[in-house]
Design an enzyme around this catalytic site. Sequence first.
Site, PDB file in Angstrom:
ATOM      1  N   ASN A   1       0.833  -1.217   0.000  1.00 51.03           N
ATOM      2  CA  ASN A   1       0.000   0.000   0.000  1.00 51.03           C
ATOM      3  C   ASN A   1       0.857   1.252   0.000  1.00 51.03           C
ATOM      4  OD1 ASN A   1      -3.020  -0.448   0.152  1.00 51.03           O
ATOM      5  ND2 ASN A   1      -2.297  -1.941   1.655  1.00 51.03           N
TER       6      ASN A   1
ATOM      7  N   ARG B   1       3.649   1.658  25.492  1.00 49.19           N
ATOM      8  CA  ARG B   1       3.116   2.161  24.210  1.00 49.19           C
ATOM      9  C   ARG B   1       3.280   3.677  24.134  1.00 49.19           C
ATOM     10  NH1 ARG B   1       0.485  -1.544  21.185  1.00 49.19           N
ATOM     11  NH2 ARG B   1      -0.317  -3.364  22.246  1.00 49.19           N
TER      12      ARG B   1
ATOM     13  N   MET C   1       1.205  -2.113  12.116  1.00 50.60           N
ATOM     14  CA  MET C   1       0.523  -3.018  13.044  1.00 50.60           C
ATOM     15  C   MET C   1       0.804  -2.636  14.502  1.00 50.60           C
ATOM     16  SD  MET C   1      -0.987  -4.719  10.784  1.00 50.60           S
ATOM     17  CE  MET C   1      -1.686  -6.177  11.532  1.00 50.60           C
ATOM     18  N   ARG C   2       0.427  -1.422  14.849  1.00 49.61           N
ATOM     19  CA  ARG C   2       0.593  -0.960  16.218  1.00 49.61           C
ATOM     20  C   ARG C   2      -0.707  -0.333  16.703  1.00 49.61           C
ATOM     21  NH1 ARG C   2       3.919  -2.656  19.416  1.00 49.61           N
ATOM     22  NH2 ARG C   2       3.822  -0.751  20.644  1.00 49.61           N
TER      23      ARG C   2
ATOM     24  N   LEU D   1      -2.192   2.532  18.651  1.00 50.87           N
ATOM     25  CA  LEU D   1      -1.643   3.856  18.970  1.00 50.87           C
ATOM     26  C   LEU D   1      -2.386   4.468  20.155  1.00 50.87           C
ATOM     27  CD1 LEU D   1      -1.350   4.749  15.239  1.00 50.87           C
ATOM     28  CD2 LEU D   1       0.590   4.668  16.829  1.00 50.87           C
TER      29      LEU D   1
ATOM     30  N   ASN E   1      -5.906   5.720   7.915  1.00 44.75           N
ATOM     31  CA  ASN E   1      -5.555   4.301   8.024  1.00 44.75           C
ATOM     32  C   ASN E   1      -6.341   3.519   6.988  1.00 44.75           C
ATOM     33  OD1 ASN E   1      -4.478   1.862   9.176  1.00 44.75           O
ATOM     34  ND2 ASN E   1      -6.444   1.549  10.217  1.00 44.75           N
TER      35      ASN E   1
ATOM     36  N   HIS F   1      -7.891  -0.302   6.304  1.00 45.41           N
ATOM     37  CA  HIS F   1      -8.231  -1.518   7.044  1.00 45.41           C
ATOM     38  C   HIS F   1      -8.937  -2.479   6.093  1.00 45.41           C
ATOM     39  CE1 HIS F   1      -9.172  -3.982  10.499  1.00 45.41           C
ATOM     40  NE2 HIS F   1     -10.417  -4.073  10.061  1.00 45.41           N
TER      41      HIS F   1
ATOM     42  N   SER G   1     -11.512  -0.349   3.811  1.00 42.77           N
ATOM     43  CA  SER G   1     -11.965   0.988   4.203  1.00 42.77           C
ATOM     44  C   SER G   1     -10.755   1.860   4.502  1.00 42.77           C
ATOM     45  CB  SER G   1     -12.806   0.927   5.478  1.00 42.77           C
ATOM     46  OG  SER G   1     -13.845  -0.015   5.367  1.00 42.77           O
TER      47      SER G   1
ATOM     48  N   ASP H   1      -9.308   1.016  14.686  1.00 42.56           N
ATOM     49  CA  ASP H   1     -10.039   0.926  13.408  1.00 42.56           C
ATOM     50  C   ASP H   1     -11.371   1.665  13.467  1.00 42.56           C
ATOM     51  OD1 ASP H   1      -7.951  -0.620  12.372  1.00 42.56           O
ATOM     52  OD2 ASP H   1      -8.818  -2.445  13.188  1.00 42.56           O
TER      53      ASP H   1
ATOM     54  N   GLN I   1      -8.011  -4.017  -4.383  1.00 45.41           N
ATOM     55  CA  GLN I   1      -8.897  -2.852  -4.167  1.00 45.41           C
ATOM     56  C   GLN I   1      -8.256  -1.831  -3.230  1.00 45.41           C
ATOM     57  OE1 GLN I   1     -11.538  -2.367  -6.051  1.00 45.41           O
ATOM     58  NE2 GLN I   1     -10.888  -4.291  -6.982  1.00 45.41           N
TER      59      GLN I   1
HETATM   60  C1  GRF Z   1      -3.133  -4.672   4.146  1.00 45.03           C
HETATM   61  O1  GRF Z   1      -4.141  -5.608   3.915  1.00 45.03           O
HETATM   62  C2  GRF Z   1      -3.632  -3.655   5.133  1.00 45.03           C
HETATM   63  O2  GRF Z   1      -4.952  -3.286   4.930  1.00 45.03           O
HETATM   64  C3  GRF Z   1      -3.475  -4.444   6.394  1.00 45.03           C
HETATM   65  O3  GRF Z   1      -2.237  -5.087   6.273  1.00 45.03           O
HETATM   66  C4  GRF Z   1      -1.958  -5.289   4.896  1.00 45.03           C
HETATM   67  C5  GRF Z   1      -0.669  -4.596   4.617  1.00 45.03           C
HETATM   68  O4  GRF Z   1      -0.184  -4.874   3.364  1.00 45.03           O
HETATM   69  N1  GRF Z   1      -3.640  -3.647   7.563  1.00 45.03           N
HETATM   70  P1  GRF Z   1       1.031  -4.026   2.787  1.00 45.03           P
HETATM   71  O5  GRF Z   1       2.117  -3.992   3.860  1.00 45.03           O
HETATM   72  O6  GRF Z   1       0.534  -2.669   2.435  1.00 45.03           O
HETATM   73  O7  GRF Z   1       1.470  -4.832   1.602  1.00 45.03           O
END
Ligand code: GRF
Length: 200
Positions: free
Chosen positions: A18, A70, A95-96, A98, A112, A114, A141, A150, A178
Amino acid sequence: MKAEKKRVAILISGGGSNMVTLAQDMLGDPMHPAAPVLVLSNIADAGGLAKARDLDIPTAVLDHKAYDTREDFDAALNDTLRHAAPDVICLAGFMRILTPVFVDAWEGRVLNIHPSLLPKYKGLNTHARAIEAGDNEAGCSVHRVTAGLDDGPLLGQASVPIQADDTPDSLAKRVLVQEHRLYPAVLRHFLTGERGLLRL
Ligand code: GRF
Protein backbone atom coordinates in the site's frame (compact mmCIF):
# COMPACT_ATOMS: atom_id res chain seq x y z
CA MET A 1 3.34 30.79 -8.13
CA LYS A 2 3.76 27.04 -7.71
CA ALA A 3 1.85 25.68 -4.71
CA GLU A 4 3.97 23.88 -2.11
CA LYS A 5 3.32 20.16 -2.05
CA LYS A 6 1.79 18.71 1.09
CA ARG A 7 4.14 16.40 2.98
CA VAL A 8 3.06 12.80 3.52
CA ALA A 9 4.66 10.33 5.95
CA ILE A 10 3.77 6.66 5.56
CA LEU A 11 3.98 4.19 8.46
CA ILE A 12 4.43 0.48 7.72
CA SER A 13 5.23 -2.81 9.45
CA GLY A 14 5.45 -5.23 6.53
CA GLY A 15 5.67 -5.62 2.79
CA GLY A 16 4.53 -2.10 2.13
CA SER A 17 2.49 -2.69 -1.02
CA ASN A 18 0.00 0.00 0.00
CA MET A 19 2.89 2.35 0.73
CA VAL A 20 4.26 1.72 -2.77
CA THR A 21 0.96 2.48 -4.48
CA LEU A 22 0.57 5.69 -2.45
CA ALA A 23 4.13 6.78 -3.18
CA GLN A 24 3.95 5.90 -6.87
CA ASP A 25 0.74 7.87 -7.27
CA MET A 26 2.40 10.94 -5.72
CA LEU A 27 5.76 10.56 -7.46
CA GLY A 28 4.29 9.65 -10.85
CA ASP A 29 2.15 12.77 -11.22
CA PRO A 30 3.85 16.17 -11.24
CA MET A 31 0.43 17.73 -10.52
CA HIS A 32 -0.19 15.59 -7.42
CA PRO A 33 -0.72 17.89 -4.44
CA ALA A 34 1.58 15.87 -2.15
CA ALA A 35 4.96 14.18 -1.93
CA PRO A 36 6.16 11.31 0.27
CA VAL A 37 8.73 12.63 2.77
CA LEU A 38 9.26 9.65 5.07
CA VAL A 39 8.55 5.93 5.29
CA LEU A 40 8.81 4.74 8.88
CA SER A 41 8.66 1.14 10.08
CA ASN A 42 8.51 -0.31 13.58
CA ILE A 43 10.05 -3.52 12.18
CA ALA A 44 13.69 -3.26 11.13
CA ASP A 45 13.48 -5.87 8.36
CA ALA A 46 10.09 -4.86 6.97
CA GLY A 47 10.17 -5.53 3.24
CA GLY A 48 8.65 -2.14 2.54
CA LEU A 49 11.79 -0.31 3.68
CA ALA A 50 13.86 -1.50 0.71
CA LYS A 51 10.98 -0.58 -1.62
CA ALA A 52 10.92 2.94 -0.14
CA ARG A 53 14.68 3.27 -0.61
CA ASP A 54 14.28 2.16 -4.25
CA LEU A 55 11.81 5.02 -4.64
CA ASP A 56 14.34 7.44 -3.05
CA ILE A 57 12.09 8.14 -0.08
CA PRO A 58 13.85 8.75 3.26
CA THR A 59 13.27 5.89 5.71
CA ALA A 60 13.38 5.46 9.47
CA VAL A 61 13.10 2.50 11.82
CA LEU A 62 11.73 2.79 15.32
CA ASP A 63 11.72 -0.59 17.06
CA HIS A 64 8.77 -0.70 19.45
CA LYS A 65 10.51 -3.40 21.51
CA ALA A 66 13.05 -0.80 22.66
CA TYR A 67 10.33 1.06 24.61
CA ASP A 68 8.78 0.07 27.93
CA THR A 69 5.31 1.39 27.21
CA ARG A 70 3.12 2.16 24.21
CA GLU A 71 3.17 5.81 25.31
CA ASP A 72 7.00 5.89 25.29
CA PHE A 73 7.04 4.44 21.78
CA ASP A 74 4.41 6.92 20.60
CA ALA A 75 6.40 9.84 22.05
CA ALA A 76 9.48 8.68 20.13
CA LEU A 77 7.33 8.27 17.03
CA ASN A 78 6.13 11.85 17.43
CA ASP A 79 9.73 13.11 17.69
CA THR A 80 10.82 11.27 14.55
CA LEU A 81 7.77 12.44 12.64
CA ARG A 82 8.20 16.05 13.71
CA HIS A 83 11.57 16.12 11.92
CA ALA A 84 9.75 15.16 8.72
CA ALA A 85 7.01 17.76 9.37
CA PRO A 86 4.20 15.82 7.69
CA ASP A 87 0.87 17.42 6.79
CA VAL A 88 -0.69 13.97 6.51
CA ILE A 89 0.32 10.61 8.00
CA CYS A 90 -0.85 7.45 6.22
CA LEU A 91 -0.87 4.23 8.21
CA ALA A 92 -0.35 1.47 5.65
CA GLY A 93 -0.19 -1.93 7.31
CA PHE A 94 1.26 -0.33 10.47
CA MET A 95 0.52 -3.02 13.04
CA ARG A 96 0.59 -0.96 16.22
CA ILE A 97 -2.16 0.12 18.57
CA LEU A 98 -1.64 3.86 18.97
CA THR A 99 -2.25 5.80 22.18
CA PRO A 100 -3.56 9.35 22.64
CA VAL A 101 0.09 10.47 22.83
CA PHE A 102 0.23 9.93 19.07
CA VAL A 103 -3.42 10.35 18.10
CA ASP A 104 -3.89 13.70 19.87
CA ALA A 105 -0.62 15.12 18.51
CA TRP A 106 -1.68 14.59 14.89
CA GLU A 107 -5.45 14.85 15.20
CA GLY A 108 -7.25 15.19 11.89
CA ARG A 109 -4.12 14.38 9.88
CA VAL A 110 -3.85 10.59 10.18
CA LEU A 111 -5.44 8.09 7.78
CA ASN A 112 -5.55 4.30 8.02
CA ILE A 113 -6.48 1.51 5.63
CA HIS A 114 -8.23 -1.52 7.04
CA PRO A 115 -9.11 -4.72 5.15
CA SER A 116 -12.82 -4.89 5.95
CA LEU A 117 -15.99 -2.96 5.28
CA LEU A 118 -15.93 -1.03 8.56
CA PRO A 119 -17.64 -0.91 10.99
CA LYS A 120 -17.56 -4.69 10.44
CA TYR A 121 -14.51 -6.64 11.57
CA LYS A 122 -12.24 -4.21 13.36
CA GLY A 123 -8.93 -5.76 14.42
CA LEU A 124 -7.30 -8.87 12.94
CA ASN A 125 -8.33 -11.85 10.75
CA THR A 126 -10.92 -9.81 8.92
CA HIS A 127 -11.20 -12.07 5.87
CA ALA A 128 -11.63 -15.28 7.87
CA ARG A 129 -14.31 -13.58 9.96
CA ALA A 130 -16.20 -12.33 6.89
CA ILE A 131 -16.17 -15.83 5.33
CA GLU A 132 -17.14 -17.46 8.61
CA ALA A 133 -20.09 -15.11 8.99
CA GLY A 134 -21.39 -16.11 5.55
CA ASP A 135 -21.12 -12.55 4.20
CA ASN A 136 -21.51 -12.17 0.46
CA GLU A 137 -19.14 -9.24 0.21
CA ALA A 138 -15.91 -8.07 1.80
CA GLY A 139 -13.70 -5.08 1.12
CA CYS A 140 -11.52 -2.37 2.54
CA SER A 141 -11.97 0.99 4.20
CA VAL A 142 -9.90 4.13 4.64
CA HIS A 143 -10.76 6.19 7.70
CA ARG A 144 -9.46 9.02 9.77
CA VAL A 145 -7.65 7.77 12.85
CA THR A 146 -9.16 8.54 16.24
CA ALA A 147 -8.52 7.02 19.66
CA GLY A 148 -10.50 3.80 19.01
CA LEU A 149 -9.01 0.84 17.11
CA ASP A 150 -10.04 0.93 13.41
CA ASP A 151 -12.53 3.61 14.35
CA GLY A 152 -12.92 7.17 13.13
CA PRO A 153 -14.86 8.76 10.28
CA LEU A 154 -14.90 6.74 7.07
CA LEU A 155 -13.36 8.40 4.01
CA GLY A 156 -13.60 5.62 1.43
CA GLN A 157 -14.64 2.02 0.84
CA ALA A 158 -14.31 -0.55 -1.93
CA SER A 159 -16.05 -3.91 -1.90
CA VAL A 160 -15.45 -7.29 -3.54
CA PRO A 161 -17.85 -10.24 -3.75
CA ILE A 162 -17.02 -13.26 -1.61
CA GLN A 163 -16.97 -16.42 -3.74
CA ALA A 164 -18.16 -19.82 -2.55
CA ASP A 165 -14.65 -21.30 -2.74
CA ASP A 166 -12.84 -18.33 -1.14
CA THR A 167 -10.25 -18.93 1.54
CA PRO A 168 -8.99 -16.07 3.76
CA ASP A 169 -5.89 -15.93 1.51
CA SER A 170 -7.72 -15.82 -1.82
CA LEU A 171 -10.07 -13.16 -0.47
CA ALA A 172 -7.17 -11.14 0.99
CA LYS A 173 -5.50 -11.09 -2.45
CA ARG A 174 -8.59 -9.66 -4.15
CA VAL A 175 -9.21 -7.15 -1.38
CA LEU A 176 -5.57 -6.01 -1.58
CA VAL A 177 -6.07 -5.14 -5.27
CA GLN A 178 -8.90 -2.85 -4.17
CA GLU A 179 -6.80 -1.39 -1.33
CA HIS A 180 -4.26 -0.34 -3.94
CA ARG A 181 -6.97 1.54 -5.88
CA LEU A 182 -8.71 2.97 -2.85
CA TYR A 183 -5.93 4.45 -0.73
CA PRO A 184 -4.35 6.71 -3.38
CA ALA A 185 -7.80 7.90 -4.47
CA VAL A 186 -8.83 8.72 -0.90
CA LEU A 187 -5.55 10.50 -0.20
CA ARG A 188 -6.12 12.74 -3.23
CA HIS A 189 -9.67 13.41 -2.06
CA PHE A 190 -8.52 14.18 1.48
CA LEU A 191 -5.83 16.58 0.27
CA THR A 192 -8.43 18.63 -1.57
CA GLY A 193 -10.34 19.06 1.70
CA GLU A 194 -13.02 16.56 0.69
CA ARG A 195 -14.39 14.65 3.70
CA GLY A 196 -17.30 12.76 2.11
CA LEU A 197 -17.23 8.97 1.65
CA LEU A 198 -15.57 7.85 -1.58
CA ARG A 199 -16.96 4.58 -2.91
CA LEU A 200 -15.00 2.68 -5.54
C1 GRF B 1 -3.13 -4.67 4.15
O1 GRF B 1 -4.14 -5.61 3.91
C2 GRF B 1 -3.63 -3.66 5.13
O2 GRF B 1 -4.95 -3.29 4.93
C3 GRF B 1 -3.48 -4.44 6.39
O3 GRF B 1 -2.24 -5.09 6.27
C4 GRF B 1 -1.96 -5.29 4.90
C5 GRF B 1 -0.67 -4.60 4.62
O4 GRF B 1 -0.18 -4.87 3.36
N1 GRF B 1 -3.64 -3.65 7.56
P1 GRF B 1 1.03 -4.03 2.79
O5 GRF B 1 2.12 -3.99 3.86
O6 GRF B 1 0.53 -2.67 2.44
O7 GRF B 1 1.47 -4.83 1.60
